[in-house]
Design a protein around this motif. Sequence first.
Motif, PDB file in Angstrom:
ATOM      1  N   ALA A 260       0.820  -1.212   0.000  1.00 59.90           N
ATOM      2  CA  ALA A 260       0.000   0.000   0.000  1.00 59.90           C
ATOM      3  C   ALA A 260       0.856   1.265   0.000  1.00 59.90           C
ATOM      4  O   ALA A 260       0.508   2.261  -0.637  1.00 59.90           O
ATOM      5  N   SER A 261       1.979   1.231   0.713  1.00 66.18           N
ATOM      6  CA  SER A 261       2.822   2.435   0.809  1.00 66.18           C
ATOM      7  C   SER A 261       4.013   2.368  -0.140  1.00 66.18           C
ATOM      8  O   SER A 261       4.888   3.223  -0.087  1.00 66.18           O
ATOM      9  N   ASN A 262       4.034   1.354  -1.005  1.00 66.90           N
ATOM     10  CA  ASN A 262       5.123   1.215  -1.982  1.00 66.90           C
ATOM     11  C   ASN A 262       6.491   1.148  -1.298  1.00 66.90           C
ATOM     12  O   ASN A 262       7.461   1.733  -1.769  1.00 66.90           O
ATOM     13  N   SER A 263       6.538   0.431  -0.189  1.00 68.84           N
ATOM     14  CA  SER A 263       7.768   0.320   0.583  1.00 68.84           C
ATOM     15  C   SER A 263       8.506  -0.965   0.220  1.00 68.84           C
ATOM     16  O   SER A 263       7.894  -1.934  -0.237  1.00 68.84           O
TER      17      SER A 263
ATOM     18  N   SER B 191      12.017  -1.824   8.752  1.00 66.14           N
ATOM     19  CA  SER B 191      10.838  -1.748   9.616  1.00 66.14           C
ATOM     20  C   SER B 191      10.516  -0.294   9.963  1.00 66.14           C
ATOM     21  O   SER B 191       9.349   0.123   9.946  1.00 66.14           O
ATOM     22  N   LEU B 192      11.556   0.467  10.292  1.00 68.16           N
ATOM     23  CA  LEU B 192      11.334   1.888  10.596  1.00 68.16           C
ATOM     24  C   LEU B 192      10.788   2.618   9.372  1.00 68.16           C
ATOM     25  O   LEU B 192       9.868   3.435   9.480  1.00 68.16           O
ATOM     26  N   GLN B 193      11.353   2.331   8.196  1.00 69.95           N
ATOM     27  CA  GLN B 193      10.884   3.034   7.005  1.00 69.95           C
ATOM     28  C   GLN B 193       9.455   2.631   6.647  1.00 69.95           C
ATOM     29  O   GLN B 193       8.672   3.469   6.192  1.00 69.95           O
ATOM     30  N   SER B 290      24.062   3.540   7.418  1.00 70.85           N
ATOM     31  CA  SER B 290      23.556   4.276   6.252  1.00 70.85           C
ATOM     32  C   SER B 290      22.792   3.374   5.290  1.00 70.85           C
ATOM     33  O   SER B 290      22.189   3.865   4.335  1.00 70.85           O
ATOM     34  N   ILE B 291      22.769   2.079   5.530  1.00 70.65           N
ATOM     35  CA  ILE B 291      21.939   1.190   4.710  1.00 70.65           C
ATOM     36  C   ILE B 291      20.475   1.643   4.786  1.00 70.65           C
ATOM     37  O   ILE B 291      19.674   1.359   3.890  1.00 70.65           O
ATOM     38  N   PHE B 292      20.133   2.344   5.854  1.00 71.42           N
ATOM     39  CA  PHE B 292      18.788   2.941   5.973  1.00 71.42           C
ATOM     40  C   PHE B 292      18.420   3.720   4.726  1.00 71.42           C
ATOM     41  O   PHE B 292      17.248   3.725   4.297  1.00 71.42           O
ATOM     42  N   GLU B 293      19.400   4.389   4.110  1.00 73.35           N
ATOM     43  CA  GLU B 293      19.120   5.222   2.936  1.00 73.35           C
ATOM     44  C   GLU B 293      18.676   4.401   1.726  1.00 73.35           C
ATOM     45  O   GLU B 293      18.076   4.951   0.800  1.00 73.35           O
ATOM     46  N   GLN B 294      18.982   3.123   1.710  1.00 72.60           N
ATOM     47  CA  GLN B 294      18.492   2.271   0.610  1.00 72.60           C
ATOM     48  C   GLN B 294      16.969   2.138   0.642  1.00 72.60           C
ATOM     49  O   GLN B 294      16.350   1.794  -0.361  1.00 72.60           O
ATOM     50  N   PHE B 295      16.367   2.379   1.797  1.00 71.00           N
ATOM     51  CA  PHE B 295      14.925   2.184   1.938  1.00 71.00           C
ATOM     52  C   PHE B 295      14.156   3.495   1.922  1.00 71.00           C
ATOM     53  O   PHE B 295      12.972   3.511   1.610  1.00 71.00           O
ATOM     54  N   ALA B 296      14.839   4.567   2.281  1.00 68.20           N
ATOM     55  CA  ALA B 296      14.182   5.873   2.297  1.00 68.20           C
ATOM     56  C   ALA B 296      13.830   6.277   0.875  1.00 68.20           C
ATOM     57  O   ALA B 296      14.461   5.841  -0.083  1.00 68.20           O
TER      58      ALA B 296
ATOM     59  N   ASN D 277      13.528  -0.219  -4.351  1.00 67.34           N
ATOM     60  CA  ASN D 277      14.712   0.572  -3.986  1.00 67.34           C
ATOM     61  C   ASN D 277      15.198   1.389  -5.184  1.00 67.34           C
ATOM     62  O   ASN D 277      15.540   2.565  -5.060  1.00 67.34           O
ATOM     63  N   HIS D 278      15.238   0.738  -6.343  1.00 64.95           N
ATOM     64  CA  HIS D 278      15.712   1.396  -7.570  1.00 64.95           C
ATOM     65  C   HIS D 278      14.816   2.596  -7.895  1.00 64.95           C
ATOM     66  O   HIS D 278      15.311   3.694  -8.192  1.00 64.95           O
ATOM     67  N   ALA D 279      13.509   2.397  -7.816  1.00 60.32           N
ATOM     68  CA  ALA D 279      12.569   3.494  -8.087  1.00 60.32           C
ATOM     69  C   ALA D 279      12.746   4.616  -7.067  1.00 60.32           C
ATOM     70  O   ALA D 279      12.729   5.800  -7.412  1.00 60.32           O
ATOM     71  N   ARG D 280      12.928   4.229  -5.797  1.00 57.71           N
ATOM     72  CA  ARG D 280      13.049   5.246  -4.747  1.00 57.71           C
ATOM     73  C   ARG D 280      14.337   6.047  -4.883  1.00 57.71           C
ATOM     74  O   ARG D 280      14.437   7.148  -4.338  1.00 57.71           O
ATOM     75  N   GLN D 281      15.332   5.479  -5.556  1.00 56.40           N
ATOM     76  CA  GLN D 281      16.560   6.234  -5.798  1.00 56.40           C
ATOM     77  C   GLN D 281      16.422   7.155  -7.008  1.00 56.40           C
ATOM     78  O   GLN D 281      17.398   7.781  -7.435  1.00 56.40           O
ATOM     79  N   GLY D 282      15.218   7.223  -7.567  1.00 58.89           N
ATOM     80  CA  GLY D 282      14.973   8.192  -8.630  1.00 58.89           C
ATOM     81  C   GLY D 282      14.981   7.616 -10.035  1.00 58.89           C
ATOM     82  O   GLY D 282      14.994   8.365 -11.014  1.00 58.89           O
ATOM     83  N   HIS D 283      14.931   6.275 -10.169  1.00 51.60           N
ATOM     84  CA  HIS D 283      15.035   5.667 -11.493  1.00 51.60           C
ATOM     85  C   HIS D 283      13.717   5.085 -11.993  1.00 51.60           C
ATOM     86  O   HIS D 283      13.711   4.242 -12.884  1.00 51.60           O
ATOM     87  N   GLY D 284      12.603   5.543 -11.422  1.00 45.45           N
ATOM     88  CA  GLY D 284      11.302   4.939 -11.734  1.00 45.45           C
ATOM     89  C   GLY D 284      10.903   5.052 -13.194  1.00 45.45           C
ATOM     90  O   GLY D 284      10.129   4.232 -13.692  1.00 45.45           O
ATOM     91  N   ARG D 285      11.407   6.052 -13.896  1.00 41.54           N
ATOM     92  CA  ARG D 285      10.976   6.258 -15.270  1.00 41.54           C
ATOM     93  C   ARG D 285      11.976   5.694 -16.287  1.00 41.54           C
ATOM     94  O   ARG D 285      11.780   5.827 -17.497  1.00 41.54           O
ATOM     95  N   LEU D 286      13.033   5.063 -15.791  1.00 42.55           N
ATOM     96  CA  LEU D 286      13.933   4.350 -16.714  1.00 42.55           C
ATOM     97  C   LEU D 286      13.317   3.004 -17.104  1.00 42.55           C
ATOM     98  O   LEU D 286      12.417   2.501 -16.430  1.00 42.55           O
ATOM     99  N   ASP D 287      13.826   2.425 -18.158  1.00 36.03           N
ATOM    100  CA  ASP D 287      13.421   1.079 -18.531  1.00 36.03           C
ATOM    101  C   ASP D 287      13.801   0.084 -17.427  1.00 36.03           C
ATOM    102  O   ASP D 287      14.808   0.261 -16.732  1.00 36.03           O
ATOM    103  N   PHE D 288      13.031  -0.977 -17.308  1.00 33.64           N
ATOM    104  CA  PHE D 288      13.234  -1.916 -16.186  1.00 33.64           C
ATOM    105  C   PHE D 288      14.545  -2.694 -16.296  1.00 33.64           C
ATOM    106  O   PHE D 288      14.984  -3.285 -15.317  1.00 33.64           O
ATOM    107  N   SER D 289      15.175  -2.709 -17.463  1.00 35.06           N
ATOM    108  CA  SER D 289      16.473  -3.385 -17.551  1.00 35.06           C
ATOM    109  C   SER D 289      17.572  -2.584 -16.853  1.00 35.06           C
ATOM    110  O   SER D 289      18.678  -3.092 -16.640  1.00 35.06           O
ATOM    111  N   SER D 290      17.246  -1.343 -16.454  1.00 32.47           N
ATOM    112  CA  SER D 290      18.225  -0.514 -15.738  1.00 32.47           C
ATOM    113  C   SER D 290      18.545  -1.069 -14.359  1.00 32.47           C
ATOM    114  O   SER D 290      19.447  -0.574 -13.682  1.00 32.47           O
TER     115      SER D 290
END
Lengths: 301, 301, 301, 301
Positions: A260-263, B191-193, B290-296, D277-290
Amino acid sequence: MATVAFIGLGNMGGPMAANLIKAGITVTVFDLNPQAVAALTDQGALSAKTACGAAASADYVITMLPAGKHVQSIYIGDDNNKGLLDVVGKDTLLIDCSTIDAQTAQIVGAKAAENGIEFMDAPVSGGTAGAAAGTLTFICGGSDVAYAKAQTVLTVMGANIFHAGQVGAGQIAKICNNMLLSVLMVGTSESLQLGIDNGLDPKVLSDIMKVSSGGNWTLEKYNPCPNVMDNVPSSKGYQGGFMVDLMVKDLGLSQQAALASNSSTPMGALARSLYVNHARQGHGRLDFSSIFEQFANQNKK
Amino acid sequence: MATVAFIGLGNMGGPMAANLIKAGITVTVFDLNPQAVAALTDQGALSAKTACGAAASADYVITMLPAGKHVQSIYIGDDNNKGLLDVVGKDTLLIDCSTIDAQTAQIVGAKAAENGIEFMDAPVSGGTAGAAAGTLTFICGGSDVAYAKAQTVLTVMGANIFHAGQVGAGQIAKICNNMLLSVLMVGTSESLQLGIDNGLDPKVLSDIMKVSSGGNWTLEKYNPCPNVMDNVPSSKGYQGGFMVDLMVKDLGLSQQAALASNSSTPMGALARSLYVNHARQGHGRLDFSSIFEQFANQNKK
Amino acid sequence: MATVAFIGLGNMGGPMAANLIKAGITVTVFDLNPQAVAALTDQGALSAKTACGAAASADYVITMLPAGKHVQSIYIGDDNNKGLLDVVGKDTLLIDCSTIDAQTAQIVGAKAAENGIEFMDAPVSGGTAGAAAGTLTFICGGSDVAYAKAQTVLTVMGANIFHAGQVGAGQIAKICNNMLLSVLMVGTSESLQLGIDNGLDPKVLSDIMKVSSGGNWTLEKYNPCPNVMDNVPSSKGYQGGFMVDLMVKDLGLSQQAALASNSSTPMGALARSLYVNHARQGHGRLDFSSIFEQFANQNKK
Amino acid sequence: MATVAFIGLGNMGGPMAANLIKAGITVTVFDLNPQAVAALTDQGALSAKTACGAAASADYVITMLPAGKHVQSIYIGDDNNKGLLDVVGKDTLLIDCSTIDAQTAQIVGAKAAENGIEFMDAPVSGGTAGAAAGTLTFICGGSDVAYAKAQTVLTVMGANIFHAGQVGAGQIAKICNNMLLSVLMVGTSESLQLGIDNGLDPKVLSDIMKVSSGGNWTLEKYNPCPNVMDNVPSSKGYQGGFMVDLMVKDLGLSQQAALASNSSTPMGALARSLYVNHARQGHGRLDFSSIFEQFANQNKK
């Protein structure tokens, strides 16, 4: 003295209601199972023919039900039946102690708010032993007013009461905790087995990790390796405790929240997969620390 | 009074040797880096031109080296150079404090035993701060005799000293602990994220989980979410602490052990993958929380 | 006509050597097991009392051994025994067909190069059936010269011969492929079971995915779900084929490579964990497609 | 000649409707976006003011909508609006081409069946290019009668049409396939990078694995490593193709199905975590092979 309507008298709800009665509170109970009702009326409860009948004039309504659909249906009703929200007074505090998805809690909470009624989700941990002893943990989601008012009844049934946030926050906090617990249990199990496979004594390794940076609740209270601790399920054939099937349910709720939260919860998702596999192999009714057996070498037995 | 040869004067070895000197022990040091040697002789150490020269007449030899190959080479020697085992007396106790693979520790230990010399692996945790303060944790692998004799020097440098088992057991126990630590860190982060993504305050959620069944060392001492705790790396831009690159190294050692013993460690293997990805994205020198940043959600920043 | 020394006459090496004999090549064999030797001499092979004896005057030396330590020991020798590198002529081509770690292949290759001898790693796939039929796949690591010269013997034993790169590249390419294969097998198994759990016919689902973007070798040749394809292990009680224990070995080699190069392989690492668990539950001698059973619901049987 | 009501004229729906018009079919369109409607009426479509208006007298109703809630609402209606089921004739065939959860498809299908109307789910793959070219793949769930009748319109828009089973089966088969695709993509990416990290040429390795047991759709058509294949997103900065955000959506649907059926999909769940994680790092609009970039060593760039 407060009056309470208690709806849902299963393994958890029954002893929780009994503790309220022992504290001198007037409790009116309802359950579809007449034997569960009789067990409580024997202890001094009043009973009602319907949930709405039980709730109509109570100061507090407490529900303890299996899943979100039951909670939604009993509070909101459907085409054929009134819901609790249709019958309770504005001063009644509604407390749902079921472990369900946060979304349903929020739907019910929003509907209650429309009617000017306070609703709080307050899922518990502590198991049937905690329910009987009155030492449950409640994790509450609701307004400050609701949280304050709930103390009267929650302190009778529990030892630790937390306020996680607004409606739904109790459910979220509980599943975050239980997801983390599953990760601790799997991680501790595989770490202990790695030590054993390399010649270490699991007691010695547990003692070292417990006071080091690997320290966690499972090493403190619930070591999954047989015969490291006394009086825990792992030393009693993984009987008793918190069932694998219930952990699968809670991990399902955590994954539902993550969707739901895309986590992203890679560890929680992996723990769920391992627990589902374990349950599918026929171990659903063992204690959840039995996941240790997935790592032990059965060939060596 | 005991005499000690200390070989390897890096970020950890330097302050460890200094604490021995402060305690009045005669310490002869060796390192390839002359500046590292000078820093210790300034504090009262003797120095030697070779490792063998330093070790020849010492009661204790302590080594603190980067990797297994260095340890094997310095103790056993090679075609061109003698090893420490060729020069020390039968009464010398050899203590390797490096974090290396257990197999190398066992090879060196077996060779020492052939020569009638006691060898012990005693990897440490506690970081440079613990090394300076003399509050390190030592996890020892060796005979009871070696373990007893080692107290004289280890208690000067450390606050917690564990006996994990025979030679190599110190390394195994350390990597089991550190693998579990990585699982705690990743599991707590996700879990926190998950809580944050669903509207919870990470401080409130941390407080709840810390005293519940999700409780673990990272919530107690090292919360990965910025601004939940003071004076931890997550509240200081993930500077200081225990570097991601070092966690990658330790997770590599744990996986090496798992391969050798044919063990399954799904959580530890997953943690390694996530940490390697994190390091490869350029974060190798940040603290491991800082692995936390992978989930933020970076998109929301 | 070329002469070949063939060392290691197990389930794979035996039939490979037999195919060389059938092609009219003079083959001198060696194995510690006299029965394995006899089986080949019955087919026309010469035999030698030692590996070095077999190799001394051969144009090609082919080895097929269980693990890296055997390969290193037979080529390089040790304190008590000469190695093949000490006895073969400069014109001999050394071909190791064992599946081992790339590092050992590179160590042997470097030592051979010092002596002016060409060495090539050429691990195979295709199993005992391919060995008997002469349809193996060879994945070669070595110089262009070595690769060209090897065709004379490899084409007799195999149908597909690839040149992956320099010495060691054959091993790397093979374990990359086999790691990917394990991921295909697990991913296909869980996808099929997800379909089954939701009411789909696994044959229909397999047919759809096979020609869609989920298409992969396991759906084409080796469906893991019983009774979807004929004549595959899943339809014969997971007997025959490529054993779980061998997949565990290959996944161990891939993880060893990932550790050496500091690479992240989350899917491959997870597949290894699942296969190790499966083996530890007693299924090590089943075909590797039996991982499907980890996902099937045993409770419903 | 058949008449079609086409509802939902986005990037996919627009060109699909256009192909029907080109084939001489009378198409009445509806969309909330007037520009999308105008683009189709310019090509010869009729338009209607409401979805119900468009559908009332059509032989076929085709919907192409973003999510399950839109599908449920347009077919079933709500307190204020009629649904399509309230207005279409008994002979109308309803075809929903949206990619949604199977449960919603089944709810709508059951409601349609109550009204004596045939409903079919027919999610597509092939992207906007396939929609424009009329070469989509349709994976259908519905009765044999519905499936046969649907050919008239589906063959105009698509090249491959599969019958997966009853209502909802199209959605299930599609998400099983796409979950498997994500596993192939991640597994292929990490295998290629492992090879690269160990000195292999990714083209050579791809060529070997493509015809070996690692063979899969991504190696055939969509290699994720830049510059191995021409004219694929990885060789064009990961532009175009199938976006990461859409893969995250489909993986969410697969996990939703796995929760509903209590299934274990460790690889699919891990792929989802890595993609989120990949999308959350800002790559959501790249092709999925990224996702390949998660494994590449950014430090070496």
